[in-house]
Structures are given as C-alpha cells and as structure tokens.
Scaffold this motif. Structure first.
Motif, PDB file in Angstrom:
ATOM      1  N   THR A  88      51.671  43.195  39.987  1.00 50.75           N
ATOM      2  CA  THR A  88      50.998  42.141  39.214  1.00 50.75           C
ATOM      3  C   THR A  88      49.670  41.779  39.886  1.00 50.75           C
ATOM      4  N   ALA A  89      49.709  41.660  41.211  1.00 53.58           N
ATOM      5  CA  ALA A  89      48.476  41.339  41.950  1.00 53.58           C
ATOM      6  C   ALA A  89      47.450  42.467  41.814  1.00 53.58           C
ATOM      7  N   MET A  90      47.957  43.713  41.809  1.00 54.62           N
ATOM      8  CA  MET A  90      47.048  44.868  41.654  1.00 54.62           C
ATOM      9  C   MET A  90      46.369  44.832  40.273  1.00 54.62           C
ATOM     10  N   GLN A  91      47.167  44.476  39.256  1.00 58.87           N
ATOM     11  CA  GLN A  91      46.593  44.377  37.897  1.00 58.87           C
ATOM     12  C   GLN A  91      45.521  43.303  37.834  1.00 58.87           C
ATOM     13  N   ALA A  92      45.822  42.152  38.466  1.00 57.66           N
ATOM     14  CA  ALA A  92      44.836  41.054  38.483  1.00 57.66           C
ATOM     15  C   ALA A  92      43.566  41.514  39.203  1.00 57.66           C
ATOM     16  N   THR A  93      43.749  42.275  40.279  1.00 57.00           N
ATOM     17  CA  THR A  93      42.597  42.777  41.031  1.00 57.00           C
ATOM     18  C   THR A  93      41.794  43.763  40.191  1.00 57.00           C
ATOM     19  N   ALA A  94      42.512  44.645  39.479  1.00 48.30           N
ATOM     20  CA  ALA A  94      41.823  45.644  38.653  1.00 48.30           C
ATOM     21  C   ALA A  94      41.012  44.961  37.548  1.00 48.30           C
ATOM     22  N   HIS A  95      41.599  43.950  36.912  1.00 45.40           N
ATOM     23  CA  HIS A  95      40.886  43.204  35.864  1.00 45.40           C
ATOM     24  C   HIS A  95      39.615  42.581  36.435  1.00 45.40           C
ATOM     25  N   PHE A  96      39.788  41.942  37.576  1.00 48.70           N
ATOM     26  CA  PHE A  96      38.646  41.272  38.221  1.00 48.70           C
ATOM     27  C   PHE A  96      37.572  42.286  38.607  1.00 48.70           C
ATOM     28  N   LEU A  97      38.026  43.385  39.209  1.00 46.39           N
ATOM     29  CA  LEU A  97      37.103  44.405  39.723  1.00 46.39           C
ATOM     30  C   LEU A  97      36.296  45.052  38.581  1.00 46.39           C
ATOM     31  N   PRO A 180      41.629  34.130  34.279  1.00 43.09           N
ATOM     32  CA  PRO A 180      41.104  35.395  34.826  1.00 43.09           C
ATOM     33  C   PRO A 180      39.603  35.551  34.567  1.00 43.09           C
ATOM     34  N   TRP A 181      39.125  34.981  33.456  1.00 46.21           N
ATOM     35  CA  TRP A 181      37.701  35.081  33.137  1.00 46.21           C
ATOM     36  C   TRP A 181      36.886  34.084  33.957  1.00 46.21           C
ATOM     37  N   SER A 182      37.532  32.987  34.329  1.00 44.97           N
ATOM     38  CA  SER A 182      36.788  31.978  35.111  1.00 44.97           C
ATOM     39  C   SER A 182      36.333  32.569  36.443  1.00 44.97           C
ATOM     40  N   ILE A 183      37.181  33.372  37.078  1.00 41.74           N
ATOM     41  CA  ILE A 183      36.770  33.955  38.369  1.00 41.74           C
ATOM     42  C   ILE A 183      35.746  35.077  38.157  1.00 41.74           C
ATOM     43  N   VAL A 184      35.877  35.776  37.036  1.00 41.17           N
ATOM     44  CA  VAL A 184      34.896  36.835  36.728  1.00 41.17           C
ATOM     45  C   VAL A 184      33.508  36.203  36.530  1.00 41.17           C
ATOM     46  N   ILE A 185      33.468  35.097  35.800  1.00 40.42           N
ATOM     47  CA  ILE A 185      32.176  34.439  35.524  1.00 40.42           C
ATOM     48  C   ILE A 185      31.510  33.994  36.831  1.00 40.42           C
ATOM     49  N   VAL A 186      32.289  33.374  37.709  1.00 41.03           N
ATOM     50  CA  VAL A 186      31.695  32.851  38.947  1.00 41.03           C
ATOM     51  C   VAL A 186      31.193  33.998  39.836  1.00 41.03           C
ATOM     52  N   GLN A 257      39.473  29.212  46.648  1.00 33.55           N
ATOM     53  CA  GLN A 257      38.899  27.890  46.435  1.00 33.55           C
ATOM     54  C   GLN A 257      38.926  27.495  44.963  1.00 33.55           C
ATOM     55  N   LEU A 258      38.760  28.472  44.121  1.00 31.40           N
ATOM     56  CA  LEU A 258      38.613  28.184  42.696  1.00 31.40           C
ATOM     57  C   LEU A 258      39.955  27.941  42.003  1.00 31.40           C
ATOM     58  N   THR A 259      40.896  28.829  42.189  1.00 31.65           N
ATOM     59  CA  THR A 259      42.162  28.734  41.442  1.00 31.65           C
ATOM     60  C   THR A 259      43.394  28.696  42.336  1.00 31.65           C
ATOM     61  N   PRO A 263      46.598  30.024  37.318  1.00 26.37           N
ATOM     62  CA  PRO A 263      47.920  29.448  37.081  1.00 26.37           C
ATOM     63  C   PRO A 263      49.023  30.499  37.241  1.00 26.37           C
ATOM     64  N   GLY A 264      50.136  30.071  37.764  1.00 21.57           N
ATOM     65  CA  GLY A 264      51.190  31.015  38.132  1.00 21.57           C
ATOM     66  C   GLY A 264      50.655  31.950  39.187  1.00 21.57           C
ATOM     67  N   SER A 265      50.669  33.258  38.895  1.00 21.91           N
ATOM     68  CA  SER A 265      50.099  34.231  39.830  1.00 21.91           C
ATOM     69  C   SER A 265      49.001  35.020  39.142  1.00 21.91           C
ATOM     70  N   LEU A 266      48.451  34.443  38.107  1.00 23.99           N
ATOM     71  CA  LEU A 266      47.524  35.161  37.235  1.00 23.99           C
ATOM     72  C   LEU A 266      46.245  35.604  37.930  1.00 23.99           C
ATOM     73  N   THR A 267      45.757  34.813  38.864  1.00 17.93           N
ATOM     74  CA  THR A 267      44.534  35.193  39.586  1.00 17.93           C
ATOM     75  C   THR A 267      44.825  35.444  41.068  1.00 17.93           C
TER      76      THR A 267
END
Lengths: 315, 441
Positions: A88-97, A180-186, A257-259, A263-267
C-alpha cells in the motif's frame, strides 16, 4: 617580466615541504588528496550499508540491547515482500512519484521556455519563481497545512473564488480523494522551479545559429520546437527527472508535516512507513531488510535510467 | 610558599563567608515534553537548585516528536538526560532494557512510599510489571483526558430553550456520550455572535498517538477491554467485542457529525487552538490544558467549564490516563544527584507548590487536602477523572501496538475505509502478531 602565480606559490612553499612533495609521484599526491574523502565515504556510507545488510538477516531490535540476536536468514525479506501494508505504501509512493514528475516536467519546462524569452523583469521573475525551492521542506509542509485549512486557508478560498464551492466544504488533507493530490500539489509548487532551472540551462545551451539555419530552411516555429528545442533539451530534462525521481522516492519531511501519512495510510509513503518500522516500532532487522529492498529498487531503476540518458546524450 | 599562603587565605576567606563549595555540585539535565507544565517545573526546580547547590538544565521536546527523540536517546545509550519524565508506556521497555534505575531500595531508604500517591498513577507511571511492587519512577504529573465546554454558550436562555425543545432535556454538562453527541450536533454549524461554530474538537492525529488516545477514551466506557481478564494476551472477543465496535462507530459518528472542518489530524495543540479561538463548544483534551484555559483571555474564567468523560451506554465510565512518572536514567553520570532531586520532589510541600504552579501533583496529601477540590474550578473534575482512568498497553512492544492502533483507527474513523468490526478484527490480528513476535503467545 612578472612571475606567474604558479611561480609565486612555488617560491612561497617552504623548502622542507617542497622537498618532501618532490619525492612523491603524481599518483601518490593524488592519493593523499583523495584518501580523506574515501575514508569519510567508507565510514558514513559504505560501512552503514554493509552493516544494514548484515542486520537485515537478523531479528535485532535496537531497543532491546539485552535480548539475544538470532540469524533469521531471508525471513525479514519474505515478510516485507508479503506485507500488504508495504505494498500500500509502495502504491502511494508510485502515485506521488509519477504525478509529481509529470507535473513538474510540464510546469518546469513551460516556465523555462517562457523565462528564456527576453523580456523586461526577466531576472526578477526568475528569482521569484525559484523562491519555493529555497525553503525547508518541513517549513513548506507546515505552512501549507494552514493554506489548506478549510476555514482560513488561502487555497480553499482560491478554489472557492474560481468555482463557487464553499471553502469549508472540503478538506484537502482530510479527504481520502483529495489528500494524495494535496501532497502532489505542494511538491510540484516547491520543486517545479528546480526543473525550470535545469531546463533553462538546456535552452540557453542551444546555439542561435541552429534556429537561424532552420529559419533559412523556412521551418515553422512548431517544427523548430519539436526538432530542435525538445531534442536538445531532452538530456537536461531527463537529468531533472532523475534528480526529482530519486528525491521523491525518499520523500519524508514535507509529507509528514502535511498529512502525517493520513488520512488512514493513504499518504504514508515508503520512507514514512520505513521510519515507523525502524524508529517507532524498533523492528531494526525487519526495517533493515525493508531499507535494502528500497535501496536496490532505487539503485536499479536509476541505473537503467542513466543508461537511457547516456543513449539520448550520444544520439 | 607564596602560592601556598595565598591558597590558604582564599580558602579561609571562603569558609568564613560560608561559601564552602558543596561536596559535589552536579549539573542535572531533566528531559520532558515541551508544554506548559514543563515551564512550571523549571520554576519549581529553582527551589532544588537553591537547596542542593546542583544546577538544572532542561531538554524539552514537542509532544509529536517527544517519543522519537527521547527513545532514540535511551536506546542509543546516551547520557544527555539524568532525569526522564517519560511517557507511561515506556516503563516496560525501559525497565526490561535497563534504561531506568529501579527505585525500590532508594524509596525504602528515604522513606518514600507509593501508598502516598494516587493508586492509578502508581500503576500507570511507576510499576513494571503492572500491579507488582517494582518501581521505576515516581509519579510526577497526573493527567487524564477530560472535556472543556463553553459555559457561557450553555447558559444563554435562547439556546437553552431551543435545545430543550429539540432534545427534551436541559442543556447542561452531559452525563452520557449520547448526550454529548446531542450537544455537539446542536452547536455544529450554528451562528454565535456572528461566527459559525462547531460541536466538538476531538483527537484525530495520525502520526504519534492522537487518535488512539481519543478513540480509547470513548471505547473504554462502551466496554472495550484490552484482553481477557482471566487469560492475559487473549484478545479475540475483547478488543473486537460488540461493545468495542459500538464505541468505535460512535467515535466515527462524532467525528463525521460534529468536528470542525479540516480537523483530520488534530491533537492537543490543534484542539486548544480550536477551543480558544471560539470555534467549538466542546473540547476533548488532557487535563494539563485546564490552567491555561482558565486564564485565557478569550475563553477563560467563567466562560469555560470542565467535566469528566461521560458514561457509555451501559453506565460504565472510564477515561484515558495521561501523565508521567519521573525516572533516573541508568546511563546518567550523576545518579546520586538525580536521586536527590527525586527525594526533594517527593516532599509534600514541594508537591503542594507544584500544584500551585500548574503541575498536577499525584501526591494524595495534596489532592486529598480538604481545600483541594475548590482550589481551582477544574480541581474537582481532575479528581473525578483520575478516579476512572484506564491506560494503553505499557508492554516493551507498546510502540508496535500503538502504531497498529493508529493506522486501524485512522483508516476507519477519518478515511472511512471498511467497518468498525473490520478495523478491530484487523487490530486483533496486528496485536496477536506483535505478541507472537514477543514470544508472549
């Protein structure tokens, strides 16, 4: 005739020292200069890496200094690779990356293209645009939590201004669809200027004569862009992608710092997840295996990418 | 000869002036969280410096990184801290890893007895294993989760009238969680003095321990139990009992219906901000904030009131224990001076001053004093709350247990993934795995 700087330095060197260095070969002198760097590299990079690999085969926990440490073979690796939370963390990382790189390349290149045009206030705009990347990521994460605040945040008000949506009706860092988009935007806000600077270096390295020749051949602006600008900036762009890719794979401070990973483990990106395993749960052996897997992943992907980069450069 | 005479003269002069240097004046470093009570302790400790001749330094770290920083310090065998006011959950690990000094012999020698302290604080802050007479700390700061409310809003006739006509009972301090939710719903989105206000600021923080402290505060009163009382570490049917599920569902309902927008990652500081800025009618928070609330320019004095955690559907009433004990770090270079500090701190007159300065003393002589309950508007609530406390695991593996809880609760309550039953079933699986790793199952 005045003496050259080299002669001046030679004259100022004490005879005793000069004699000593005189007896050394160039290779020996080179080693003298390089050895401290190599020793530091070994002490703070190579040794910890080897030690981490060793720990990854044990059940060591740093908070249990009195406990017996057992050799567990590949069990830590097996547990990491079959742990759904890690995937799940890898997926979140891939989305962010992926999204940060796509957006930063688009925005960074566009900004560089615009800034490369000669216009009044060019330098001032360049300085203003690069300001975000000069800030500390932890500070950026912190103040964006205020910008995203539904009741007082400027971001929500800006969205409200353009769309008419009630600013307190949505929470960028609390909503599962938006977080997930909030961290991408920043991250995009902060690091697009970095991509812009590298692209700008690429754009300014293209000789005007090539465009002049294209003009003579009556090539349209569009064609010049696709056949001159893009191919010649591509190696620079790929370099920027490499830097941002490696950096964002290990992104930590800004997102914490941001999230906080929610929420949950989403980011909860891999690096945050790894830190929790290593320094909150203190599962040192397990976390070492996790770190080795991440290291091999980044190193492998980066190596493949560098080969592709070299191929583009040599074209 | 001349040098010898000079030394003798100086020594004689110092003795005659009564400034003979102490046998051994140490500089003690006390480590704690950076919060209001820590400032009070700095003030209190000046008395120790005057009496003992030792000097005090302080290392205070914000709560959200307190555990990271201090557990790193303990685990790396550092000697930065001579005295540690560590979280109650650290006791198990610190005791088993020899990071704290066992204080039984010292207490016996100095006539300090744990019978003099509030029983819940002795079990929570000092003992490991729990409920055994093995002491690793002296209860230093009693704390518990309770509620603060806007007394001035509650007393407005028009609001009282509307509330009674809506819910059928007088707008007052809630006795049950059902009543608390009704009050929170009543205030949610309401216009008061031209501002939109909200129901309740509750704990939702993801990174450290926030949502666990908040949700457990509710779950206890709904019937949650950590394990089978007859069979330790047997979790299934207790952690995920129907009562626990109802408690977690209630916490999510409270978050969804009645918390201020954007409070998906709120802990102590965020809740204080929400309350003191006039955004919320109710605030869940540890009792340490009450002295600050009482003196706050916006909401202090008669504008705020305090009440203990309400009862659950079956009448059970519990509250999440906070607070810490003070321990001597085994790696300290100044163990004797550190023990001297603990001896000084345990004195009734020092504990009484501790309470005066804003520190919640756990000494019974202080809290059972006839004048204590009326000494501050929140004193009685503190006493009532301390009588109903429960605490999270204090096992050496508490951090793994806590992180699993944080993830499961946040995933369900804030992200809205799955059901409460799934969250608690998953928590049982996580905890069982931790205890299996520990060799306890």
């Amino acid at each position: 005739m005045s003496a050259s700087p080299l002669d001046q330095v030679a004259a100022a060197t004490p005879v005793q020292m000069a004699t000593k260095i005189k007896g050394l070969s160039d290779r020996a002198i080179a080693w003298i200069f390089v050895t401290p760097t190599i020793l530091i590299l070994l002490a703070i990079n190579i040794f910890p890496l080897i030690w981490t690999i060793r720990l990854s085969f044990t059940d060591f926990r740093v908070n249990r200094p009195n406990a017996e440490v057992s050799w567990v073979g590949l069990r830590n690796y097996e547990r990491v690779l079959t742990d759904p939370d890690i995937w799940t963390a890898m997926q979140a990382t891939a989305h962010f990356l992926i999204w940060t790189i796509v957006l930063q390349v688009l925005i960074g290149f566009t900004l560089a293209y615009l800034i490369n045009k000669k216009f009044r206030g060019n330098d001032l705009w360049t300085t203003i645009i690069v300001l975000p990347m000069m800030l500390s990521p932890a500070v950026v994460g912190n103040f964006w939590t205020f910008l995203y605040q539904p009741q007082i945040g400027l971001f929500n008000y800006a969205v409200s201004f353009f769309t008419g949506i009630d600013p307190s009706s949505f929470s960028m860092i609390g909503d599962v669809n938006l977080a997930p988009w909030s961290i991408v935007i920043v991250d995009t806000w902060m690091w697009s200027p970095f991509v812009m600077l590298i692209c700008l270096a690429g754009l300014r390295s293209i000789p005007d004569s090539i465009y002049e020749a294209a003009e003579c051949d009556r090539a349209s602006k569009w064609r010049q862009f696709w056949t001159i600008t893009i191919p010649m900036v591509l190696p620079f762009l790929m370099l920027a992608v490499l830097f941002r890719g490696i950096e964002n794979f290990k992104m930590f401070d800004l997102v914490v710092q941001l999230t906080g990973g929610g929420p949950g483990s989403l980011t909860e990106l891999s690096s945050i997840n790894l830190k929790r395993e290593a320094f909150e749960k203190w599962r040192t052996g397990y976390a070492s295996a996790y770190a080795v897997i991440l290291f091999v992943t980044v190193f492998g992907l980066a190596s493949i990418y560098v080969k592709a980069l070299n191929r583009v450069k040599n074209r | 000869m001349k040098h010898k005479i000079l030394t003798t003269v100086i020594a004689g002069a110092m003795l005659s002036l009564g400034h003979a240097p102490a046998a051994q004046a140490d500089n003690l470093t006390l480590c704690w969280a950076a919060w209001d009570p820590a400032n009070a302790l700095v003030e209190l400790s000046k008395g120790f410096e005057e009496e003992s001749g030792h000097t005090m330094s302080f290392e205070f770290v914000p709560w959200t990184s307190f555990a990271d920083r201090m557990l790193n310090e303990l685990n790396s065998g550092g000697n930065l801290c001579d005295l540690m006011i560590g979280d109650s959950q650290w006791i198990g690990g610190a005791a088993e890893s020899g990071q704290y000094i066992k204080l039984n012999d010292f207490f016996d020698a100095e006539g300090i007895t744990m019978d003099d302290f509030i029983p819940a604080t002795v079990v929570g802050y000092a003992e490991w294993p729990k409920n055994s007479p093995n002491y690793w700390a002296l209860p230093a700061f009693g704390d518990v989760v309770g509620w603060t409310y806007r007394k001035d809003w509650f007393s407005r006739p028009e609001l009282q009238e509307e509330f009674k006509s809506t819910y059928g009972w007088d707008l007052d301090v809630p006795e049950t969680f059902e009543q608390l939710q009704q009050i929170a719903e009543f205030f949610q989105g309401r216009e008061i003095d031209g501002n939109t206000v909200y129901g309740a600021a509750i704990y939702t923080e993801r990174g450290s321990e926030g949502i666990t402290m908040g949700a457990m505060d509710v779950l206890y009163s709904f019937g949650f139990q950590y394990e089978d009382p007859e069979n330790p570490y047997s979790l299934d049917g207790f952690v995920n009992s129907p009562e626990s599920v109802a408690g977690l569902e209630f916490y999510k309902t409270l978050y969804d219906c009645c918390s201020p927008p954007g409070s998906s990652n709120a802990y102590m500081t965020e809740n204080i901000d929400a309350y003191t800025s006039g955004q919320v009618a109710l605030q869940m928070n540890f009792a340490f904030i009450w002295p600050g609330i009482h003196t706050d320019a916006n909401v202090g004095g008669d504008r705020s009131g305090y009440f203990p955690n309400p009862a659950g559907p079956n009448g059970d009433q519990f509250a999440q224990l906070g607070g810490q004990g003070i321990s001597v770090v085994a790696n300290s270079d100044s163990v004797d001076a550190a023990l001297e500090y603990i001896k000084w701190f345990a004195q009734p007159e020092v504990q009484a001053k501790w309470w005066e300065l804003g520190g919640y003393s756990a000494l019974r002589a202080v809290v059972e004093d006839p004048g204590f309950a009326t000494s501050q508007p929140y004193a009685q609530t503190f006493l009532d709350s301390m009588a109903i406390v429960k605490d999270f695991w204090a096992e050496p593996s508490y951090a793994s247990l806590l992180q699993a809880t944080q993830r499961r609760f946040h995933d369900y309550v804030i992200a809205g993934n799955g059901t409460a039953q799934e969250a608690l079933d998953g928590l049982v699986e996580d905890w069982v795995e931790v205890f299996e790793d520990e060799g306890k199952l």
